[in-house]
Design a protein around this motif. Structure first.
Motif, PDB file in Angstrom:
ATOM      1  N   TRP A 134       0.831  -1.204   0.000  1.00  0.00           N
ATOM      2  CA  TRP A 134       0.000   0.000   0.000  1.00  0.00           C
ATOM      3  C   TRP A 134       0.865   1.253   0.000  1.00  0.00           C
ATOM      4  O   TRP A 134       0.550   2.236  -0.673  1.00  0.00           O
ATOM      5  CB  TRP A 134      -0.909  -0.014   1.228  1.00  0.00           C
ATOM      6  N   LYS A 135       1.963   1.226   0.726  1.00  0.00           N
ATOM      7  CA  LYS A 135       2.875   2.371   0.785  1.00  0.00           C
ATOM      8  C   LYS A 135       3.444   2.684  -0.604  1.00  0.00           C
ATOM      9  O   LYS A 135       3.530   3.855  -1.000  1.00  0.00           O
ATOM     10  CB  LYS A 135       4.005   2.078   1.759  1.00  0.00           C
ATOM     11  N   THR A 138       0.775   4.269  -2.596  1.00  0.00           N
ATOM     12  CA  THR A 138       0.524   5.612  -2.083  1.00  0.00           C
ATOM     13  C   THR A 138       1.563   6.601  -2.592  1.00  0.00           C
ATOM     14  O   THR A 138       1.235   7.737  -2.972  1.00  0.00           O
ATOM     15  CB  THR A 138       0.521   5.602  -0.539  1.00  0.00           C
ATOM     16  N   GLU A 139       2.822   6.182  -2.633  1.00  0.00           N
ATOM     17  CA  GLU A 139       3.884   7.061  -3.135  1.00  0.00           C
ATOM     18  C   GLU A 139       3.693   7.364  -4.619  1.00  0.00           C
ATOM     19  O   GLU A 139       3.889   8.503  -5.063  1.00  0.00           O
ATOM     20  CB  GLU A 139       5.250   6.429  -2.877  1.00  0.00           C
ATOM     21  N   ILE A 140       3.296   6.350  -5.401  1.00  0.00           N
ATOM     22  CA  ILE A 140       3.019   6.560  -6.825  1.00  0.00           C
ATOM     23  C   ILE A 140       1.836   7.524  -6.981  1.00  0.00           C
ATOM     24  O   ILE A 140       1.878   8.465  -7.781  1.00  0.00           O
ATOM     25  CB  ILE A 140       2.717   5.225  -7.521  1.00  0.00           C
ATOM     26  N   TYR A 178      -7.381   5.101  -6.484  1.00  0.00           N
ATOM     27  CA  TYR A 178      -6.490   4.829  -5.350  1.00  0.00           C
ATOM     28  C   TYR A 178      -7.301   4.532  -4.087  1.00  0.00           C
ATOM     29  O   TYR A 178      -6.975   3.603  -3.328  1.00  0.00           O
ATOM     30  CB  TYR A 178      -5.576   6.027  -5.136  1.00  0.00           C
ATOM     31  N   LYS A 179      -8.357   5.293  -3.852  1.00  0.00           N
ATOM     32  CA  LYS A 179      -9.207   5.059  -2.687  1.00  0.00           C
ATOM     33  C   LYS A 179      -9.846   3.674  -2.764  1.00  0.00           C
ATOM     34  O   LYS A 179      -9.908   2.946  -1.759  1.00  0.00           O
ATOM     35  CB  LYS A 179     -10.287   6.133  -2.597  1.00  0.00           C
ATOM     36  N   ARG A 180     -10.301   3.292  -3.952  1.00  0.00           N
ATOM     37  CA  ARG A 180     -10.932   1.976  -4.107  1.00  0.00           C
ATOM     38  C   ARG A 180      -9.919   0.844  -3.924  1.00  0.00           C
ATOM     39  O   ARG A 180     -10.250  -0.198  -3.352  1.00  0.00           O
ATOM     40  CB  ARG A 180     -11.598   1.892  -5.479  1.00  0.00           C
ATOM     41  N   LEU A 185      -8.019  -3.524  -0.454  1.00  0.00           N
ATOM     42  CA  LEU A 185      -6.955  -4.127   0.345  1.00  0.00           C
ATOM     43  C   LEU A 185      -7.445  -4.385   1.766  1.00  0.00           C
ATOM     44  O   LEU A 185      -7.209  -5.455   2.333  1.00  0.00           O
ATOM     45  CB  LEU A 185      -5.728  -3.208   0.365  1.00  0.00           C
ATOM     46  N   ALA A 186      -8.156  -3.412   2.328  1.00  0.00           N
ATOM     47  CA  ALA A 186      -8.708  -3.583   3.673  1.00  0.00           C
ATOM     48  C   ALA A 186      -9.724  -4.722   3.708  1.00  0.00           C
ATOM     49  O   ALA A 186      -9.722  -5.551   4.621  1.00  0.00           O
ATOM     50  CB  ALA A 186      -9.353  -2.283   4.149  1.00  0.00           C
ATOM     51  N   ASP A 187     -10.604  -4.781   2.704  1.00  0.00           N
ATOM     52  CA  ASP A 187     -11.616  -5.832   2.651  1.00  0.00           C
ATOM     53  C   ASP A 187     -10.986  -7.214   2.542  1.00  0.00           C
ATOM     54  O   ASP A 187     -11.473  -8.177   3.142  1.00  0.00           O
ATOM     55  CB  ASP A 187     -12.565  -5.609   1.476  1.00  0.00           C
TER      56      ASP A 187
END
Length: 228
Positions: A134-135, A138-140, A178-180, A185-187
């Protein structure tokens, strides 16, 4: 007997006992990895950080003498053993942290291998492996979104509102993807510290209070009111 003592015995007693002591070494290693504790084993790149203090700070909640742990970097290495399953920040003393990326880690059972550098990493346990993926995304995301926003600002300064609006739509779609991704990932994790962290970052709805006192539920992606 500690692992380093086993290795010393192997060196001093010769090849005949090597198989037995190698087995013992592997057994002790396995026990250490499965003791139910979190072992954070870290490396800091840069000789200038030798002897400096590095801190393990709760990601949320009070940062006090009771909740914050610290140690000196020795031979470029450090280690922590947090006693609770939660998210932490790993940061260098603020006098010396310029140029180093602070790191978020999950304190969960197992060995977490950490590198602190201009781009920091943490891997080795299930949630930290997912957090690392995820990190990277997130950076991308942050890099590309910053470029788009700069482009939009430049276009507006030149008076090209049409092209600026087009780029804004692309930026909104990019951010929504990105939010989805983060929610999915959380799901997939279903539960755990990282699951809760990501769900809290990107909720599906939020409450909005109007001047007349009405409180309505809004879609977090479209910012439109949801009929109830």
């Amino acid at each position: 007997m500690k692992i380093r003592e086993v290795l010393y015995q192997v060196k001093s007693m010769g090849k005949k006992v090597l198989p037995f002591y190698l087995f013992t070494f592997l057994l002790l290693s396995a026990c250490q990895q499965n003791d139910g504790k979190c072992h954070i084993e870290g490396t800091v790149n840069g000789e200038q950080y030798e002897g400096k203090r590095i801190f393990l700070v709760p990601f949320s909640g009070p940062a006090t003498m009771e909740t914050v742990d610290s140690m000196e970097i020795t031979n470029g290495k450090f280690h922590f053993e947090p006693d609770s399953v939660q998210m932490y920040k790993i940061v260098l003393d603020y006098h010396y942290r310029f140029g180093l990326q602070p790191l978020i880690v999950v304190g969960e059972p197992g060995t977490v291998r950490i590198t602190i550098d201009t781009i920091s990493h943490a891997v080795g346990t299930p949630q930290n492996d997912s957090l690392e993926k995820w990190k990277v995304q997130t950076e991308i995301h942050n890099m590309q979104l910053a470029k788009m926003r700069k482009n939009i600002a430049d276009l507006k300064m030149r008076g090209d509102s049409v092209q600026a609006s087009f780029i804004q739509q692309r930026a909104d779609s990019f951010h929504l993807a990105y939010k989805r991704y983060s929610r999915k990932l959380a799901d997939n994790m279903k539960e755990g510290v990282l699951h809760d962290f990501l769900k809290g970052l990107f909720p599906l709805t939020y409450k909005r209070k109007f001047p007349d006192g009405r409180v309505v539920t809004m879609d977090a992606d479209t910012n439109e009111e949801i009929s109830e």
